[in-house]
Motif scaffolding. Structure first.
Motif, PDB file in Angstrom:
ATOM      1  N   PRO A  84       1.887  -1.860   7.774  1.00  0.00           N
ATOM      2  CA  PRO A  84       1.035  -1.325   8.983  1.00  0.00           C
ATOM      3  C   PRO A  84       1.393   0.379   8.993  1.00  0.00           C
ATOM      4  CG  PRO A  84       2.140  -3.177   9.497  1.00  0.00           C
ATOM      5  CD  PRO A  84       2.532  -2.816   8.175  1.00  0.00           C
ATOM      6  N   SER A  85       2.592   0.801   8.723  1.00  0.00           N
ATOM      7  CA  SER A  85       2.956   2.304   8.662  1.00  0.00           C
ATOM      8  C   SER A  85       2.272   2.978   7.758  1.00  0.00           C
ATOM      9  CB  SER A  85       4.606   2.451   8.264  1.00  0.00           C
ATOM     10  OG  SER A  85       5.378   1.807   9.252  1.00  0.00           O
ATOM     11  N   LEU A  86       1.886   2.384   6.421  1.00  0.00           N
ATOM     12  CA  LEU A  86       1.018   3.211   5.492  1.00  0.00           C
ATOM     13  C   LEU A  86      -0.100   3.301   6.137  1.00  0.00           C
ATOM     14  CD1 LEU A  86       0.731   4.126   2.683  1.00  0.00           C
ATOM     15  CD2 LEU A  86       0.230   2.162   1.738  1.00  0.00           C
ATOM     16  N   ALA A  87      -0.918   2.479   6.952  1.00  0.00           N
ATOM     17  CA  ALA A  87      -2.152   2.170   7.251  1.00  0.00           C
ATOM     18  C   ALA A  87      -2.269   3.430   8.341  1.00  0.00           C
ATOM     19  CB  ALA A  87      -2.781   1.105   7.799  1.00  0.00           C
ATOM     20  N   CYS A  88      -1.062   3.576   9.205  1.00  0.00           N
ATOM     21  CA  CYS A  88      -1.249   4.821  10.140  1.00  0.00           C
ATOM     22  C   CYS A  88      -1.094   6.001   9.352  1.00  0.00           C
ATOM     23  CB  CYS A  88       0.022   4.418  10.985  1.00  0.00           C
ATOM     24  SG  CYS A  88       0.439   6.005  12.048  1.00  0.00           S
ATOM     25  N   HIS A 140       8.006  -2.305  -3.517  1.00  0.00           N
ATOM     26  CA  HIS A 140       8.363  -1.009  -3.661  1.00  0.00           C
ATOM     27  C   HIS A 140       7.173   0.050  -4.028  1.00  0.00           C
ATOM     28  CE1 HIS A 140      12.493  -2.175  -3.837  1.00  0.00           C
ATOM     29  NE2 HIS A 140      12.342  -3.248  -4.729  1.00  0.00           N
ATOM     30  N   ALA A 141       6.064  -0.463  -4.455  1.00  0.00           N
ATOM     31  CA  ALA A 141       5.050   0.243  -4.547  1.00  0.00           C
ATOM     32  C   ALA A 141       4.335   0.812  -3.382  1.00  0.00           C
ATOM     33  CB  ALA A 141       3.717  -0.600  -5.312  1.00  0.00           C
ATOM     34  N   VAL A 142       4.229  -0.173  -2.349  1.00  0.00           N
ATOM     35  CA  VAL A 142       3.735   0.271  -1.029  1.00  0.00           C
ATOM     36  C   VAL A 142       4.817   1.180  -0.301  1.00  0.00           C
ATOM     37  CG1 VAL A 142       3.072  -0.432   1.265  1.00  0.00           C
ATOM     38  CG2 VAL A 142       2.313  -2.099  -0.713  1.00  0.00           C
ATOM     39  N   ARG A 143       5.880   1.131  -0.477  1.00  0.00           N
ATOM     40  CA  ARG A 143       6.970   1.818   0.066  1.00  0.00           C
ATOM     41  C   ARG A 143       6.982   3.053  -0.467  1.00  0.00           C
ATOM     42  NH1 ARG A 143      12.332   3.268  -1.449  1.00  0.00           N
ATOM     43  NH2 ARG A 143      13.766   3.756   0.146  1.00  0.00           N
ATOM     44  N   ALA A 144       6.752   3.337  -1.766  1.00  0.00           N
ATOM     45  CA  ALA A 144       6.600   4.583  -2.498  1.00  0.00           C
ATOM     46  C   ALA A 144       5.261   5.321  -2.071  1.00  0.00           C
ATOM     47  CB  ALA A 144       6.645   4.375  -3.998  1.00  0.00           C
ATOM     48  N   GLU A 145       4.406   4.755  -1.850  1.00  0.00           N
ATOM     49  CA  GLU A 145       3.019   5.368  -1.296  1.00  0.00           C
ATOM     50  C   GLU A 145       3.248   5.855   0.139  1.00  0.00           C
ATOM     51  OE1 GLU A 145      -1.740   4.564  -0.606  1.00  0.00           O
ATOM     52  OE2 GLU A 145      -0.555   3.071  -1.533  1.00  0.00           O
ATOM     53  N   LYS A 147       6.266   6.849   1.228  1.00  0.00           N
ATOM     54  CA  LYS A 147       7.180   7.923   1.083  1.00  0.00           C
ATOM     55  C   LYS A 147       6.487   9.118   0.878  1.00  0.00           C
ATOM     56  CE  LYS A 147      11.509   9.470  -0.911  1.00  0.00           C
ATOM     57  NZ  LYS A 147      12.597   8.829  -1.886  1.00  0.00           N
ATOM     58  N   ASP A 148       5.382   8.998  -0.060  1.00  0.00           N
ATOM     59  CA  ASP A 148       4.605   9.985  -0.463  1.00  0.00           C
ATOM     60  C   ASP A 148       3.507  10.488   0.736  1.00  0.00           C
ATOM     61  OD1 ASP A 148       3.620  11.758  -2.833  1.00  0.00           O
ATOM     62  OD2 ASP A 148       1.761  10.820  -2.113  1.00  0.00           O
ATOM     63  N   ALA A 149       3.406   9.747   1.414  1.00  0.00           N
ATOM     64  CA  ALA A 149       2.628  10.196   2.572  1.00  0.00           C
ATOM     65  C   ALA A 149       3.319  11.170   3.506  1.00  0.00           C
ATOM     66  CB  ALA A 149       2.044   8.959   3.585  1.00  0.00           C
ATOM     67  N   TYR A 150       4.682  10.909   3.783  1.00  0.00           N
ATOM     68  CA  TYR A 150       5.565  11.614   4.508  1.00  0.00           C
ATOM     69  C   TYR A 150       5.825  13.099   3.590  1.00  0.00           C
ATOM     70  CZ  TYR A 150       7.878   8.147   7.699  1.00  0.00           C
ATOM     71  OH  TYR A 150       7.991   7.472   8.765  1.00  0.00           O
ATOM     72  N   ARG A 151       5.903  12.902   2.463  1.00  0.00           N
ATOM     73  CA  ARG A 151       6.062  14.186   1.624  1.00  0.00           C
ATOM     74  C   ARG A 151       4.809  15.105   1.896  1.00  0.00           C
ATOM     75  NH1 ARG A 151       4.773  16.815  -3.324  1.00  0.00           N
ATOM     76  NH2 ARG A 151       6.819  17.637  -4.190  1.00  0.00           N
ATOM     77  N   LEU A 174      15.640  13.143   2.537  1.00  0.00           N
ATOM     78  CA  LEU A 174      16.620  13.079   4.047  1.00  0.00           C
ATOM     79  C   LEU A 174      15.688  12.449   5.044  1.00  0.00           C
ATOM     80  CD1 LEU A 174      18.334  16.457   3.560  1.00  0.00           C
ATOM     81  CD2 LEU A 174      19.440  14.054   3.285  1.00  0.00           C
ATOM     82  N   LEU A 175      14.438  12.823   5.293  1.00  0.00           N
ATOM     83  CA  LEU A 175      13.526  12.423   6.283  1.00  0.00           C
ATOM     84  C   LEU A 175      13.339  10.910   5.999  1.00  0.00           C
ATOM     85  CD1 LEU A 175      10.594  14.307   7.753  1.00  0.00           C
ATOM     86  CD2 LEU A 175      10.550  11.719   7.553  1.00  0.00           C
ATOM     87  N   PHE A 176      12.863  10.474   4.986  1.00  0.00           N
ATOM     88  CA  PHE A 176      12.607   9.076   4.886  1.00  0.00           C
ATOM     89  C   PHE A 176      13.832   8.328   4.863  1.00  0.00           C
ATOM     90  CE2 PHE A 176      10.906   5.274   2.099  1.00  0.00           C
ATOM     91  CZ  PHE A 176       9.688   5.184   2.661  1.00  0.00           C
ATOM     92  N   GLY A 177      14.975   8.533   4.411  1.00  0.00           N
ATOM     93  CA  GLY A 177      16.344   8.077   4.775  1.00  0.00           C
ATOM     94  C   GLY A 177      16.564   7.787   6.137  1.00  0.00           C
ATOM     95  N   LEU A 178      16.427   8.723   6.924  1.00  0.00           N
ATOM     96  CA  LEU A 178      16.597   8.852   8.390  1.00  0.00           C
ATOM     97  C   LEU A 178      15.883   7.600   8.938  1.00  0.00           C
ATOM     98  CD1 LEU A 178      17.763   9.580  11.141  1.00  0.00           C
ATOM     99  CD2 LEU A 178      16.060  11.102  11.095  1.00  0.00           C
TER     100      LEU A 178
END
Length: 211
Positions: A84-88, A140-145, A147-151, A174-178
């Protein structure tokens, strides 16, 4: 030993996990709900497939008509915390009309609400050692995607665009870790209002990002 229906000598077996109330869910969803509850309260390793089946109101043998076992349930629960976060994130990345700083803040807020807003702290499952296995490569693949959106959103801000690549990578980590770290904070105080917690975390995340 007493006879069935007799007054004494009742056989004592292993205690059963209480069955969930009738929720109207489909069997597979019922199993996921039962697994979410048991994995987060009793622990993944300590939860048996029999316990999950009984909590979902079915026999253990029947469970295998819907899922292959505990790993499949865990994999689906993990992915449900990220998709859901990736869709957002995809929607926010496509919204060129809004300032990137606001879009980054909104992603942080939404992600925290999704991680902490459910009846069970599913984000805590990230910490399981079993999650490092290849079986969970989809998660892990969805999570990496995500994280890349955050970047990408961070790089689009005025502060992020001025960073060198290694600095941008560090700020993203740092941001994603928070954001993922709220799992532990939420566990320590699950009664904290999630909306307030999410907004405060988003504010802190943008300060880390230098926005």
């Amino acid at each position: 030993m007493g006879t069935p229906g007799g007054g004494g000598g009742r056989r004592v077996g292993r205690p059963r996990v209480a069955q969930r109330p009738d929720t109207g869910l489909q069997p597979r969803d019922e199993l996921l709900a039962a697994a979410a509850e048991l994995f987060t309260t009793q622990g993944y390793a300590a939860t048996t497939t029999r316990a999950v089946a009984e909590r979902a109101g079915m026999r253990q043998a029947s469970m295998y008509h819907y899922v292959s076992g505990k790993e499949e349930l865990l994999a689906e629960l993990l992915e449900s915390t990220v998709t859901p976060s990736l869709a957002c994130a995809r929607q926010l990345l496509a919204d060129d009309a809004s300032p990137p700083e606001g879009r980054l803040w909104e992603l942080c807020r939404t992600d925290v609400e999704l991680l902490c807003g459910g009846p069970h702290n599913l984000g805590g499952l990230y910490l399981l050692p079993e999650v490092r296995a290849e079986r969970f490569a989809g998660f892990h693949a969805v999570r990496a995607e995500l994280k890349d959106a955050y970047r990408q959103l961070l790089a689009a801000t005025a502060a992020g665009s001025a960073l060198a690549k290694h600095e941008l990578d560090l700020r993203t980590d740092l941001l994603f870790g928070l954001i993922e770290g709220v799992i532990l904070v939420h566990r320590s105080d699950p009664e904290r209002p999630v909306s307030v917690f999410a907004e405060a975390t988003a504010d802190a995340a943008l300060r880390i990002a230098g926005v």
